[in-house]
Design an enzyme around this catalytic site. Structure first.
Site, PDB file in Angstrom:
ATOM      1  N   GLY A  25      -5.177 -10.121  -0.164  1.00 32.59           N
ATOM      2  CA  GLY A  25      -5.294 -11.434   0.464  1.00 32.59           C
ATOM      3  C   GLY A  25      -5.851 -12.453  -0.513  1.00 32.59           C
ATOM      4  N   GLY A  26      -6.591 -13.402   0.023  1.00 34.62           N
ATOM      5  CA  GLY A  26      -7.162 -14.454  -0.819  1.00 34.62           C
ATOM      6  C   GLY A  26      -8.141 -13.912  -1.835  1.00 34.62           C
ATOM      7  N   GLY A  28      12.555 -25.144 -33.214  1.00 32.46           N
ATOM      8  CA  GLY A  28      11.399 -25.585 -32.429  1.00 32.46           C
ATOM      9  C   GLY A  28      10.259 -24.596 -32.543  1.00 32.46           C
ATOM     10  CB  ALA A  29      10.199 -20.926 -32.803  1.00 38.64           C
TER      11      ALA A  29
HETATM   12  C1  HXC Z   1     -13.939  -5.571   8.093  1.00 39.88           C
HETATM   13  C2  HXC Z   1     -13.070  -3.775   7.025  1.00 39.88           C
HETATM   14  C3  HXC Z   1     -12.076  -4.576   6.433  1.00 39.88           C
HETATM   15  C4  HXC Z   1     -12.085  -5.962   6.730  1.00 39.88           C
HETATM   16  C5  HXC Z   1     -11.817  -2.581   5.726  1.00 39.88           C
HETATM   17  N1  HXC Z   1     -12.862  -2.556   6.566  1.00 39.88           N
HETATM   18  N2  HXC Z   1     -11.315  -3.812   5.637  1.00 39.88           N
HETATM   19  N3  HXC Z   1     -13.992  -4.274   7.836  1.00 39.88           N
HETATM   20  N4  HXC Z   1     -13.042  -6.407   7.555  1.00 39.88           N
HETATM   21  N5  HXC Z   1     -11.219  -6.795   6.163  1.00 39.88           N
HETATM   22  C6  HXC Z   1     -13.693  -1.407   6.908  1.00 39.88           C
HETATM   23  C7  HXC Z   1     -12.942  -0.384   7.718  1.00 39.88           C
HETATM   24  O1  HXC Z   1     -13.013  -0.704   9.068  1.00 39.88           O
HETATM   25  C8  HXC Z   1     -13.728   0.885   7.403  1.00 39.88           C
HETATM   26  O2  HXC Z   1     -14.911   0.887   8.149  1.00 39.88           O
HETATM   27  C9  HXC Z   1     -14.131   0.674   5.971  1.00 39.88           C
HETATM   28  O3  HXC Z   1     -14.030  -0.736   5.704  1.00 39.88           O
HETATM   29  C10 HXC Z   1     -13.216   1.394   4.992  1.00 39.88           C
HETATM   30  O4  HXC Z   1     -11.873   1.061   5.318  1.00 39.88           O
HETATM   31  P1  HXC Z   1     -10.742   2.155   5.544  1.00 39.88           P
HETATM   32  O5  HXC Z   1      -9.607   1.456   6.166  1.00 39.88           O
HETATM   33  O6  HXC Z   1     -11.331   3.363   6.241  1.00 39.88           O
HETATM   34  O7  HXC Z   1     -10.449   2.579   4.049  1.00 39.88           O
HETATM   35  P2  HXC Z   1      -9.047   2.868   3.352  1.00 39.88           P
HETATM   36  O8  HXC Z   1      -8.249   3.790   4.211  1.00 39.88           O
HETATM   37  O9  HXC Z   1      -9.382   3.269   1.968  1.00 39.88           O
HETATM   38  O10 HXC Z   1      -8.280   1.473   3.347  1.00 39.88           O
HETATM   39  C11 HXC Z   1      -8.821   0.382   2.642  1.00 39.88           C
HETATM   40  C12 HXC Z   1      -8.022  -0.917   2.904  1.00 39.88           C
HETATM   41  C13 HXC Z   1      -7.887  -1.122   4.434  1.00 39.88           C
HETATM   42  C14 HXC Z   1      -6.633  -0.755   2.293  1.00 39.88           C
HETATM   43  C15 HXC Z   1      -8.748  -2.037   2.236  1.00 39.88           C
HETATM   44  O11 HXC Z   1      -9.173  -0.989   5.032  1.00 39.88           O
HETATM   45  C16 HXC Z   1      -7.333  -2.446   4.764  1.00 39.88           C
HETATM   46  O12 HXC Z   1      -6.108  -2.646   4.691  1.00 39.88           O
HETATM   47  N6  HXC Z   1      -8.197  -3.387   5.147  1.00 39.88           N
HETATM   48  C17 HXC Z   1      -7.758  -4.718   5.512  1.00 39.88           C
HETATM   49  C18 HXC Z   1      -7.415  -5.498   4.301  1.00 39.88           C
HETATM   50  C19 HXC Z   1      -7.138  -6.906   4.652  1.00 39.88           C
HETATM   51  O13 HXC Z   1      -6.073  -7.241   5.202  1.00 39.88           O
HETATM   52  N7  HXC Z   1      -8.157  -7.785   4.448  1.00 39.88           N
HETATM   53  C20 HXC Z   1      -8.079  -9.139   4.777  1.00 39.88           C
HETATM   54  C21 HXC Z   1      -7.299  -9.815   3.657  1.00 39.88           C
HETATM   55  S1  HXC Z   1      -7.162 -11.514   3.972  1.00 39.88           S
HETATM   56  P3  HXC Z   1     -15.567   2.249   8.683  1.00 39.88           P
HETATM   57  O14 HXC Z   1     -16.752   1.802   9.447  1.00 39.88           O
HETATM   58  O15 HXC Z   1     -14.540   2.921   9.496  1.00 39.88           O
HETATM   59  O16 HXC Z   1     -15.915   3.024   7.456  1.00 39.88           O
HETATM   60  C22 HXC Z   1      -8.420 -12.129   3.129  1.00 39.88           C
HETATM   61  C23 HXC Z   1      -8.528 -13.567   3.290  1.00 39.88           C
HETATM   62  C24 HXC Z   1      -9.339 -14.138   2.198  1.00 39.88           C
HETATM   63  O17 HXC Z   1      -9.136 -11.472   2.473  1.00 39.88           O
HETATM   64  C25 HXC Z   1      -8.978 -15.561   2.115  1.00 39.88           C
HETATM   65  C26 HXC Z   1      -9.701 -16.230   1.045  1.00 39.88           C
HETATM   66  C27 HXC Z   1      -9.102 -17.584   0.849  1.00 39.88           C
END
Ligand code: HXC
Length: 514
Positions: A173-174, A408-409
């Site tokens: 994501g971001g 040019g290079a």
């Molecule tokens: C809250 C989160 C989280 C999130 C993971 N966790 N991502 N909690 N917010 N975004 C938590 C899970 O619930 C889990 O908690 C622990 O972190 C580990 O995650 P798992 O899924 O068990 O691990 P894994 O299987 O290794 O997968 C990792 C992952 C997946 C690929 C990162 O968790 C995932 O896809 N997360 C979402 C990613 C995402 O879409 N993020 C938002 C992006 S948008 P527990 O308690 O069960 O251990 C963004 C916007 C930013 O970031 C904008 C800025 C401009």
């Protein structure tokens, strides 16, 4: 000791311990099982032993939605502070995947912001060890505001302090945009990835099937997108590479890159270089052989070695002084300038200029790559980036033409005309508008009757232009040198240009063709 004092000390120790175990033994084990080190282990590997000073160890998040108030872990998923690399101050933050997946809360963002602000104020590099699920979903816009504040500081710090990102897990994501705003991105193979939208979103929008690794793994960004600069096998190797890179860099833009005692003879002549450039202008040779033969002890720290290999960039030392090297690579696509290598070269030249690295350019380039793919892709504006970058750079600029410098290079590759201070050429240099075949086809279209005539005309063109003497007669080449003398000549030129000052007209900033 009184009971009450004992209790106070114990409370401090308990709180400290709770912060140190982060998400707990089970999650730490999971991290290790994925061949990943924990955030604390990474910091210990990166910094000089015992030098880490932690800040904000007891910070907790401030979220009260989704029952988050019942789930408070001191440190809140990021470890921040400062320490030393080879005795020099650096700031560091390491996202702790064992705590809420290393995600960004407002409190956790504030910790990262504190080290970024300190780094900027104290003038020292900042190193981010990224391993995070991105924005903490429970915090909504609070988390987004944290990201945006970090981006803003990254931009404010750009060109003032070196900023380095290591991607050691997910970065989605971001969250990819903070690393993207920093100077160098390291990625670890198999366990790290970066993308704006993940495979599932891509599948639903474009119906493409792609794995996480194919989409945003280390080698994807090191070979295809050019987003990353370095790839390593594991966390430990990344930390060693970051340490090596820091060794070349000044702490900030007001300092020169750090000198190192030079154990290599500054007058060393390299006889083997006399034969490196082949007689046949169409025969390739490896420019890294030349670079390694002339720099101190053969030490060349190549940047983006897997991407746009027709240009080679990296850091080395000459007489103990760090320099930035830009070189056409005749062993890959004949060293031609295309879109990707122009962007790669331009960004590196701008980094060197911002941080006071003299630029050494080795030139052997047949021109810009022809073709619709290049023209439609905007080779005009991308090639102009390299031209712009060399032209605006005010650091010492030293160029050596080893063979071809066509069209040019020739102008773009740090020529005298765009401000190079010292221009050398080997006797094998060919400085012309284009190669003989192309030139003869244009000048004598339909006018050559026999193969014999054609050969005569080509020989005549080569005698006239396939050499460095026309340019030397005009003063565009300061000196023609023997290849064997490259090292002493470069070191002399660096000494001569050491106190270079160049002023430019006042302006807010230029408008590089982005
Ligand atoms: C809250 C989160 C989280 C999130 C993971 N966790 N991502 N909690 N917010 N975004 C938590 C899970 O619930 C889990 O908690 C622990 O972190 C580990 O995650 P798992 O899924 O068990 O691990 P894994 O299987 O290794 O997968 C990792 C992952 C997946 C690929 C990162 O968790 C995932 O896809 N997360 C979402 C990613 C995402 O879409 N993020 C938002 C992006 S948008 P527990 O308690 O069960 O251990 C963004 C916007 C930013 O970031 C904008 C800025 C401009």
């Amino acid at each position: 000791m009184s009971k009450s004092l004992e209790k106070k000390f114990k409370e401090f120790e308990d709180r400290s311990k709770a912060a140190e175990i982060g998400g707990g033994a089970e999650r730490i084990e999971k991290q290790h099982a994925c061949n990943k080190r924990t955030a604390r282990e990474r910091i210990d590997t990166l910094l000089d032993p015992g030098s880490f000073v932690e800040l904000d160890k007891l910070v907790i998040h401030r979220c009260r939605d989704f029952s988050m108030e019942k789930n408070l872990i001191p440190g809140d998923g990021v470890i921040t502070g400062y320490g030393k690399i080879d005795g020099r101050l650096v700031y560091v933050f390491a996202q702790d995947f064992t705590v809420f997946g290393g995600t960004l809360s407002r409190a956790n963002a504030d910790k990262q912001i504190k080290v970024l602000e300190l780094a900027l104020k104290m003038g020292a590099p900042v190193i981010g060890l990224n391993d995070s699920g991105g924005a903490r979903i429970q915090e909504g816009v609070q988390s987004l505001s944290g990201y945006a504040d970090i981006f803003h500081l990254n931009v404010k710090s750009s060109g003032v302090i070196p900023q380095i990102s290591a991607i050691l897990g997910p970065c989605a994501g971001g969250a990819v945009y903070s690393p993207a705003l920093t100077d160098f991105i390291f990625m670890v193979k198999k366990t790290s990835y970066m993308f704006v939208t993940g495979p599932e979103v891509i599948k639903s929008v474009t119906h493409e099937d792609v794995t996480k690794n194919e989409l945003g793994g280390a080698m994807t960004h090191n070979t295809k997108s050019g987003v990353a600069h370095f790839a390593a096998e594991d966390d430990v190797q990344i930390m060693m590479m970051v340490r090596e890179l820091i060794g070349y860099l000044p702490s900030n833009n007001m300092e020169d890159p750090p000198l190192k005692a030079c154990s290599d003879d500054i007058n060393r002549r390299e006889e083997k270089l006399q034969k490196l450039v082949p007689d046949d202008p169409n025969k390739p040779y490896d420019i890294t052989e030349l670079i390694e033969a002339v720099v101190d002890n053969g030490g060349f720290f190549e940047v983006q070695p897997h991407y746009a290999k027709n240009i080679v960039i990296g850091f080395a030392r000459l007489g103990g002084r760090p320099v930035g090297i830009v070189a056409n690579q005749p062993a890959h696509l004949a060293g031609v300038l295309d879109i990707n290598c122009s962007i790669k070269g331009a960004r590196f030249v701008r980094f060197c200029d911002a941080f006071n690295f003299p630029l050494i350019t080795f030139e052997d380039v047949p021109g810009f790559l022809p073709g619709t793919l290049q023209e439609y892709g905007g080779i005009i504006k991308h090639g102009a980036k390299l031209l712009y970058a060399f032209s605006e750079a005010t650091v010492p600029k030293i160029t050596i033409i080893t063979r071809k410098a066509y069209g040019g290079a020739y102008c773009v590759m740090s020529s005298k005309h765009i401000g190079a201070d010292v221009n050398f050429a080997y006797p094998t240099a060919e400085i012309a508008v284009m190669g003989s075949e192309g030139a003869i086809n244009i000048l004598y279209r339909n006018k050559i009757e026999t193969e014999e005539d054609r050969k005569k005309i080509i020989d005549n063109y080569q005698d006239t232009f396939a050499n460095p003497y026309k340019a030397a007669e005009q003063g565009y080449i300061d000196e023609i040198i023997m290849p064997r003398d490259t090292r002493p000549k470069l070191i002399q030129a660096l000494e001569m240009t050491e106190n270079k000052t160049e002023t430019t007209p006042p302006r807010k900033h230029g408008n590089i063709p982005l």
